[in-house]
Design an enzyme around this catalytic site. Structure first.
Site, PDB file in Angstrom:
ATOM      1  N   ARG A 149      -4.782  -8.302  -6.371  1.00  0.00           N
ATOM      2  CA  ARG A 149      -3.401  -7.960  -6.006  1.00  0.00           C
ATOM      3  C   ARG A 149      -3.319  -7.609  -4.529  1.00  0.00           C
ATOM      4  O   ARG A 149      -4.317  -7.214  -3.906  1.00  0.00           O
ATOM      5  CB  ARG A 149      -2.889  -6.803  -6.860  1.00  0.00           C
ATOM      6  N   GLU A 248       5.106   1.627  -6.552  1.00  0.00           N
ATOM      7  CA  GLU A 248       4.549   2.374  -5.416  1.00  0.00           C
ATOM      8  C   GLU A 248       4.918   1.709  -4.088  1.00  0.00           C
ATOM      9  O   GLU A 248       5.272   2.371  -3.106  1.00  0.00           O
ATOM     10  CB  GLU A 248       3.033   2.464  -5.571  1.00  0.00           C
ATOM     11  N   ARG A 252       4.249  -5.655  -5.161  1.00  0.00           N
ATOM     12  CA  ARG A 252       2.836  -5.854  -5.470  1.00  0.00           C
ATOM     13  C   ARG A 252       2.753  -7.271  -6.015  1.00  0.00           C
ATOM     14  O   ARG A 252       3.439  -7.597  -6.991  1.00  0.00           O
ATOM     15  CB  ARG A 252       2.347  -4.859  -6.533  1.00  0.00           C
ATOM     16  N   CYS A 294       0.721   4.138   0.498  1.00  0.00           N
ATOM     17  CA  CYS A 294      -0.508   4.944   0.454  1.00  0.00           C
ATOM     18  C   CYS A 294      -1.506   4.418   1.487  1.00  0.00           C
ATOM     19  O   CYS A 294      -1.722   3.208   1.580  1.00  0.00           O
ATOM     20  CB  CYS A 294      -1.119   4.852  -0.950  1.00  0.00           C
ATOM     21  N   THR A 296      -4.553   4.258   1.433  1.00  0.00           N
ATOM     22  CA  THR A 296      -5.698   3.540   0.848  1.00  0.00           C
ATOM     23  C   THR A 296      -5.421   2.047   0.735  1.00  0.00           C
ATOM     24  O   THR A 296      -6.340   1.271   0.502  1.00  0.00           O
ATOM     25  CB  THR A 296      -6.039   4.047  -0.572  1.00  0.00           C
ATOM     26  N   ARG A 303      -6.730  -5.527  -3.504  1.00  0.00           N
ATOM     27  CA  ARG A 303      -7.654  -4.941  -4.474  1.00  0.00           C
ATOM     28  C   ARG A 303      -8.019  -6.047  -5.458  1.00  0.00           C
ATOM     29  O   ARG A 303      -7.187  -6.525  -6.226  1.00  0.00           O
ATOM     30  CB  ARG A 303      -7.046  -3.751  -5.219  1.00  0.00           C
ATOM     31  N   ARG A 332     -12.716   2.389 -11.803  1.00  0.00           N
ATOM     32  CA  ARG A 332     -11.532   3.002 -12.418  1.00  0.00           C
ATOM     33  C   ARG A 332     -11.598   2.834 -13.931  1.00  0.00           C
ATOM     34  O   ARG A 332     -12.411   2.063 -14.437  1.00  0.00           O
ATOM     35  CB  ARG A 332     -10.239   2.333 -11.902  1.00  0.00           C
ATOM     36  N   GLU A 337      -6.040   3.453 -12.221  1.00  0.00           N
ATOM     37  CA  GLU A 337      -6.412   4.686 -11.549  1.00  0.00           C
ATOM     38  C   GLU A 337      -6.090   5.920 -12.390  1.00  0.00           C
ATOM     39  O   GLU A 337      -5.063   5.976 -13.061  1.00  0.00           O
ATOM     40  CB  GLU A 337      -5.629   4.757 -10.247  1.00  0.00           C
TER      41      GLU A 337
HETATM   42  P1  ADP Z   1      -3.273  -1.222  -8.696  1.00  0.00           P
HETATM   43  O1  ADP Z   1      -4.233  -2.254  -9.108  1.00  0.00           O
HETATM   44  O2  ADP Z   1      -1.951  -1.829  -8.440  1.00  0.00           O
HETATM   45  O3  ADP Z   1      -3.822  -0.390  -7.583  1.00  0.00           O
HETATM   46  P2  ADP Z   1      -3.759   0.384 -11.114  1.00  0.00           P
HETATM   47  O4  ADP Z   1      -5.134   0.839 -10.846  1.00  0.00           O
HETATM   48  O5  ADP Z   1      -2.803   1.379 -11.691  1.00  0.00           O
HETATM   49  O6  ADP Z   1      -2.998  -0.156  -9.829  1.00  0.00           O
HETATM   50  O7  ADP Z   1      -3.836  -0.860 -12.082  1.00  0.00           O
HETATM   51  C1  ADP Z   1      -2.671  -1.516 -12.485  1.00  0.00           C
HETATM   52  C2  ADP Z   1      -2.840  -2.266 -13.793  1.00  0.00           C
HETATM   53  O8  ADP Z   1      -3.680  -3.381 -13.586  1.00  0.00           O
HETATM   54  C3  ADP Z   1      -3.465  -1.439 -14.911  1.00  0.00           C
HETATM   55  O9  ADP Z   1      -2.807  -1.730 -16.120  1.00  0.00           O
HETATM   56  C4  ADP Z   1      -4.862  -1.985 -14.954  1.00  0.00           C
HETATM   57  O10 ADP Z   1      -5.452  -1.877 -16.237  1.00  0.00           O
HETATM   58  C5  ADP Z   1      -4.638  -3.426 -14.611  1.00  0.00           C
HETATM   59  N1  ADP Z   1      -5.833  -4.116 -14.130  1.00  0.00           N
HETATM   60  C6  ADP Z   1      -6.527  -3.881 -13.002  1.00  0.00           C
HETATM   61  N2  ADP Z   1      -7.566  -4.711 -12.884  1.00  0.00           N
HETATM   62  C7  ADP Z   1      -7.539  -5.523 -13.980  1.00  0.00           C
HETATM   63  C8  ADP Z   1      -8.336  -6.604 -14.440  1.00  0.00           C
HETATM   64  N3  ADP Z   1      -9.392  -7.053 -13.751  1.00  0.00           N
HETATM   65  N4  ADP Z   1      -7.996  -7.175 -15.612  1.00  0.00           N
HETATM   66  C9  ADP Z   1      -6.915  -6.770 -16.311  1.00  0.00           C
HETATM   67  N5  ADP Z   1      -6.129  -5.760 -15.926  1.00  0.00           N
HETATM   68  C10 ADP Z   1      -6.429  -5.150 -14.769  1.00  0.00           C
HETATM   69  C1  CIR Z   2      -4.589  10.337  -5.359  1.00  0.00           C
HETATM   70  O1  CIR Z   2      -4.650  10.879  -4.269  1.00  0.00           O
HETATM   71  O2  CIR Z   2      -5.477  10.441  -6.210  1.00  0.00           O
HETATM   72  C2  CIR Z   2      -3.354   9.528  -5.667  1.00  0.00           C
HETATM   73  N1  CIR Z   2      -2.341   9.865  -4.726  1.00  0.00           N
HETATM   74  C3  CIR Z   2      -3.683   8.006  -5.601  1.00  0.00           C
HETATM   75  C4  CIR Z   2      -4.311   7.618  -4.317  1.00  0.00           C
HETATM   76  C5  CIR Z   2      -4.888   6.237  -4.135  1.00  0.00           C
HETATM   77  N2  CIR Z   2      -4.412   5.167  -4.872  1.00  0.00           N
HETATM   78  C6  CIR Z   2      -3.404   4.368  -4.597  1.00  0.00           C
HETATM   79  O3  CIR Z   2      -2.542   4.574  -3.792  1.00  0.00           O
HETATM   80  N3  CIR Z   2      -3.412   3.205  -5.213  1.00  0.00           N
END
Ligand code: ADP
Ligand code: CIR
Length: 379
Positions: A149, A248, A252, A294, A296, A303, A332, A337
């Site tokens: 993403r 966020e 995305r 953010c 990060t 990511r 994660r 996250e």
């Molecule tokens: P982001 O990837 O946008 O930083 P999150 O960590 O919240 O945010 O993940 C968003 C969604 O993407 C969650 O439902 C997570 O389970 C899903 N996800 C992340 N990586 C994978 C993957 N490799 N396969 C399937 N789902 C994924």
């Molecule tokens: C934290 O500090 O744990 C949250 N604010 C998430 C920070 C990093 N992740 C994100 O933005 N995807």
């Protein structure tokens, strides 16, 4: 709350302090909250990067500053103050915050993105040779699914805490009409969160396609105002190409599918981003790369992750974290996250997104996961 969230700031014309000096100072109530927030953080055992880098000196230097959107230090730190278990604890209420509050953002960026210093410049966008990546797990023994993403911010609009409801709706309209022009594999439908049934929403979340609701880190950062107005998801029929609107980040852009074929996932993402970038301008910073809410996510905003089962390695979670860190990877839980692993499935991705190209960010994940699989096989 001290900043822009309470103001009717216009997207196109940030509020400028006038010549009389009115509104140039942070008001007394905000200062009081800032002092209380600083004290709470300082006396806590929070492990966040915010706590690590918000020294008394930095705090005193920044506590009276404001961006032209009216954002204050409080807008930046309130999520980490309220959620002491934050990993980072800070968000930029508007793009200017990265400059005005640089004394705090810069060391956090340097720490998270592995040495991207205050004088470093993020390289130009480069997706590289998209034919390089193959299948990480052709036999299908370890990798459940693969996802890449990136985030984008619409030029001319501030971030969540400064947006009006009107702007949310306007942006949603822009995003859905832009995406309606996509063709072929990217052709899909925009589904607004407003009016979506709870069952459909929950199923999309459970299947990892949609952002979760009620994230306390985002809520405390003032990022969930007017919810669900202006929020939504676009996806193609197979749900291999998806776009989140106004969670966020403004956008995305996501490519994902079952199995370990990173090559196919990557090529789809690159095609999609190129198509979208032809149609709408995004906020880009000379030094920081693409701008996100953010810190990060700055830079490439990429990511690349796998959902992976490595039961032997994961028998010792600390060991898994240690090996992952060695390859600059982040672990994660299954639902993203701040969640736990379910059924032994971990989400493992590249950690840093700045100071390297898009191609190299994805390659970091590709190489690291290949190593992890090798180690798992040897155990
Ligand atoms: P982001 O990837 O946008 O930083 P999150 O960590 O919240 O945010 O993940 C968003 C969604 O993407 C969650 O439902 C997570 O389970 C899903 N996800 C992340 N990586 C994978 C993957 N490799 N396969 C399937 N789902 C994924
Ligand atoms: C934290 O500090 O744990 C949250 N604010 C998430 C920070 C990093 N992740 C994100 O933005 N995807």
């Amino acid at each position: 709350m001290g900043g822009c969230a309470s103001k009717e700031s216009s997207a196109k014309e940030p509020k400028k302090d006038d010549d009389t000096g009115k509104d140039t100072m942070v008001d007394a109530a905000t200062l009081e909250k800032l002092e209380a927030g600083y004290n709470k953080l300082a006396s806590s055992d929070s492990k966040s990067l915010l706590k690590k880098y918000l020294t008394k000196e930095v705090f005193d230097q920044l506590k009276t500053k404001k961006t032209s959107f009216g954002s204050t230090l409080l807008d930046c730190i309130q999520s980490g103050v309220e959620n002491l278990d934050s990993g980072i604890g800070i968000y930029a209420p508007d793009a200017e915050a990265y400059s005005v509050f640089a004394a705090l953002f810069d060391p956090i960026i340097e720490d998270y993105h592995k040495g991207f210093g205050r004088n470093d410049k993020h390289p130009p966008k480069n997706w590289g040779d998209v034919s390089v990546f193959g299948n990480l797990d052709p036999a299908g023994e370890f990798v459940v699914s693969t996802r890449v993403r990136c985030g984008r911010s619409l030029e001319g609009y501030p971030f969540n805490p400064c947006l009006t409801e009107e702007q949310y709706k306007e942006m949603e309209q822009k995003v859905s009409s832009t995406l309606s022009g996509l063709e072929g594999e990217l052709k899909g439908t925009f589904y607004p969160l407003t009016g979506m049934s709870k069952d459909v929403q929950q199923k999309l979340i459970d299947d990892h396609f949609l952002f979760k609701e009620g994230d306390r880190f985002l809520q405390a950062a003032n990022a969930c105002r007017f919810w669900p107005s202006g929020r939504g998801i676009y996806h193609n029929e197979n749900k291999t190409f998806l776009v989140w609107c106004n969670e966020e980040d403004h956008l995305r852009i996501i490519s994902m599918q079952m199995g370990g074929d990173l090559g196919e996932v990557y090529r789809r993402l690159v095609t999609a981003v190129n198509e979208i970038e032809k149609r709408v301008p995004f906020s880009h910073h000379d030094r920081l790369g693409f701008l996100t809410f953010c810190p990060t996510n700055l830079g490439t905003t990429v990511r690349a992750s796998v959902h992976i089962k490595v039961p032997k390695l994961a028998a010792n979670k600390a060991k898994l974290e240690e090996v992952a860190a060695k390859y600059n990877l982040q672990v994660r839980g299954t639902r993203g996250e701040h969640t736990e692993a379910e059924g032994g499935i971990y989400d493992i991705s590249n950690k840093r997104r700045m100071g390297l190209t898009e191609f190299d960010a994805v390659k970091e994940m590709y190489d690291g996961i290949a190593e992890l699989i090798k180690i798992e096989k040897e155990l």
